[in-house]
Scaffold this active site. Structure first.
Site, PDB file in Angstrom:
ATOM      1  N   GLU A   1       0.805  -1.226   0.000  1.00 45.58           N
ATOM      2  CA  GLU A   1       0.000   0.000   0.000  1.00 45.58           C
ATOM      3  C   GLU A   1       0.837   1.273   0.000  1.00 45.58           C
ATOM      4  OE1 GLU A   1      -0.780  -2.655   1.764  1.00 45.58           O
ATOM      5  OE2 GLU A   1      -2.775  -3.183   1.055  1.00 45.58           O
TER       6      GLU A   1
ATOM      7  N   HIS B   1     -12.599  -3.355   7.963  1.00 49.60           N
ATOM      8  CA  HIS B   1     -13.086  -3.247   6.582  1.00 49.60           C
ATOM      9  C   HIS B   1     -14.322  -2.365   6.488  1.00 49.60           C
ATOM     10  CE1 HIS B   1     -10.396  -6.589   5.763  1.00 49.60           C
ATOM     11  NE2 HIS B   1     -10.754  -6.641   4.506  1.00 49.60           N
TER      12      HIS B   1
END
Lengths: 323, 328
Positions: free
Chosen positions: B67, B137
């Protein structure tokens, strides 16, 4: 051999200019004229010069928080650099970045970086952009020994090999990660072994020997320009000053420092040039010219205007006025 | 032979609208490209479906799960003259690249003294999504992003706005964070035909009303509209403003509405404490002195079990109750 002498003289000129720039930055800091933190690269000049002597203007460099040397070696104008350290509006960054963010996009210098390892992805991204745009530019990323223990080191090296990008990673190991000896915080066989494990073409050289750095970088950059993927150069050197200009480095002995001073890359190169027949007068002239350049840089920085309060609201973003 | 007239709109999902927006911009400008995990496979929401075939692996770049490198490569590539669309899969994962987004991308133009712009779009689908995916999430963290000078922050809730705002974001020279409404990706809407953009910073009146101004954005919009409908049946006329842009946000439209209705309520999916609703509430109070209420999630992580998730979730019932309370 004549070519080597000529090359050596040009190396010396840039190395001395970096040394003088740093020494004048210290003078400016001590006099209270430079308001912010300054990280000097005295003792590390051979890495910046040996690598950047292989680069063209359109090649990119991403640097560290100790970035003045890389900036000078890539061709930035020292007057604008010094003005930036002074926080003046004529600085390379209009006084908004200072030493740790010094950048000169006109010569492909994409910035010093306040975050250790922060430049790695920038260099990889610039290489990816160059490929997409069909440019011949390569990217060089300088980083220190501290960065090899950060995630972006693994991520960036892996990425560059996966996409076979034109990037030269240069680990400028100055022996210290801030106030801590790098060897005490790095496991395993170190930076080169990690780079090799990821699959990069790797060389290790004496980072205080500018010719060794130049020759190794030359070879690796040829490999990169031939489209054979990224490469890694490990260059151990030594930080002759503290981490910042106000760090007296009590964590190392004076004996160690004295020993390392005897391996000063600038005087080493001068000795070699004298052996090769370069006159002392020519060496002296290089020093005088560099000193004069930096005195001019200091004077113009001193006289330059400060940014205004209104400038604080400029260049934040185009959409949505800052409030 | 009959001449067919061009249809003015097409029905499509938000995910399809997002894909069309990117495809159109990539056709228009060869320096636009996208990078992120699983893009060759179409992206986890299908927002990149088929783009690899048209644009190739140089412009639809399927990356390692790295990321911080995805964010920083996009940044470096923007400094070197391209316009990257940085795909972060979901907002929560961008926290692995927060340094690159907040410390590098947001500040670069200022810190470098205007030597460069950073024309990147960072796509961060946020919120609870299809549900039961627990605390890592499901977050809505727009307040952090709006708090950061240098970033433009968008949060569309309809297919038309998704397409028009994404196209505007790609054309912008500023770094733009696109907070896509994860739970609404599969919902459909009418999208205008042809090339169009939505002006960044302009809110949309999603429902007209006269008793209460209800400001919302992103995935909460359907619940807010349902609550407003129910309020209408109960005799309360609610004006719903879909903010669409969180920075800059449409102060003019919100203040004009609140000045008219004399009451305001802000509803968001994010945790209420320290949320962006507080900024809007403070502005309305400072400018108009009218009473403002807020509804948001409790300050708890999103739990996995349905009862836990629903305790966090702001739904139409809770919003309706907040409307009734605000009208007292």
């Amino acid at each position: 051999m004549a070519d080597r002498v000529e090359l050596g003289v040009s190396f010396l000129r840039t190395m001395v200019r970096i040394r003088e720039f740093e020494q004048h930055a210290r003078i400016g800091y001590d006099a209270g004229e430079i308001p912010g933190v300054v990280h000097l690269s005295i003792g590390q000049e051979a890495v910046a010069v040996g690598v950047c002597a292989n680069l063209a203007r359109e090649d990119y460099v991403a640097s560290t928080h100790r970035g003045h040397g890389h900036c000078v070696a890539k061709g930035a104008e020292t007057g604008a650099m010094m003005a930036e350290l002074f926080g003046k509006s004529t600085g390379t960054n209009k006084g908004k970045g200072g030493s740790m963010h010094i950048a000169d996009f006109s010569v492909g210098m994409l910035g010093a970086n306040g975050v250790v390892g922060g430049g790695i992805g920038i260099a990889v991204g610039a290489a990816q952009a160059a490929r997409l745009l069909g440019k011949k530019s390569i990217s060089v990323c300088f980083f220190g020994d501290g960065a090899v223990n950060r995630g972006p080191f693994l991520e960036g090296l892996n990425w560059s090999v996966v996409f076979k990008l034109p990037v030269l990673f240069v680990c400028e190991d100055n022996a210290f990660s801030a106030f801590t000896r790098a060897s005490s915080t790095t496991a395993g066989k170190g930076a080169s072994a990690r780079a090799e494990a990821i699959g990069l073409e790797t060389r290790s050289v004496d980072g205080n020997d500018v010719f060794a750095v130049y020759d190794a970088a030359h070879e690796l950059i040829a490999h990169i320009r031939e489209g054979r993927g990224p490469a890694f150069l490990y260059a151990p050197t030594y930080r002759l000053d503290g981490h910042t200009v106000f760090d007296k480095a009590p964590y190392r002995s004076s004996e160690e420092l004295e020993r390392k001073r005897e391996d000063d890359p600038v005087s080493d190169l001068e000795s070699r040039l004298r052996e090769w027949g370069v006159a002392q007068a020519q060496v002296d002239k290089i020093h005088v010219e560099a000193r004069e350049e930096m005195v001019r840089a200091m004077l113009s920085a001193r006289r330059a205007p400060l940014p205004t309060e209104a400038d604080a609201f400029l260049d934040v973003q185009n959409i949505g006025a800052p409030v | 032979m009959s001449v067919q007239s061009t249809p003015k709109t097409t029905t499509m999902t938000i995910a399809e609208a997002a894909r069309d927006a990117l495809a159109e911009e990539m056709r228009r400008d060869p320096s636009v490209w996208a990078l992120g995990e699983d893009l060759a496979a179409g992206g986890i929401f299908g927002t990149y479906k088929g783009l690899l075939d048209e644009f190739g692996a140089q412009r639809i770049v399927s990356t390692p799960i790295s990321e911080s490198m995805i964010m920083n490569v996009g940044f470096g590539a923007a400094l070197a003259g391209t316009r990257p669309v940085i795909e972060m899969r979901i907002l929560d994962f961008a926290l692995c690249a927060w340094d690159e987004l907040i410390n590098q991308i947001a500040k670069a133009r200022f810190m470098f003294g205007g030597q460069t712009n950073v024309p990147v779009v960072v796509r961060l689908p946020q919120g609870i999504g299809r549900g039961f995916q627990a605390a890592q999430h499901s977050q809505s963290l727009e307040a952090w992003l709006v708090h950061t000078p240098g970033l433009v922050v968008l949060a569309p809730a309809t297919a038309a706005d998704e397409k028009g705002l994404l196209k505007a974001a790609i054309r912008s020279d500023d770094p733009v964070v696109m907070l896509d409404p994860k739970s609404l990706f599969a919902t459909t809407g009418e999208v205008p035909a042809g090339d169009y953009t939505i002006p960044i910073g302009e809110a949309r009146i999603a429902r007209e009303g006269s008793d209460l101004t209800l400001v919302t954005w992103s995935s909460l919009l359907p619940a807010v509209l349902a609550a407003a409908e129910k309020a209408g049946e109960a005799g309360i006329s609610v004006e719903v403003i879909d903010l669409r842009s969180l920075w800059p946000w449409d102060r003019t439209r919100v203040l004009a509405s609140a000045a008219r209705t004399k009451r305001a309520l802000i509803a968001h999916e994010a945790v209420r404490i320290g949320g962006f609703g507080a900024e809007i509430a403070a502005t309305i109070t400072e400018e108009l002195g009218v009473p403002v209420a807020r509804i948001g999630a409790p300050r708890i992580p999103v739990g996995y079990a349905p009862v836990l998730e629903n305790t966090y979730r702001v739904n139409a019932e809770k919003i309706f109750a907040a409307i009734q309370k605000a009208m007292r």
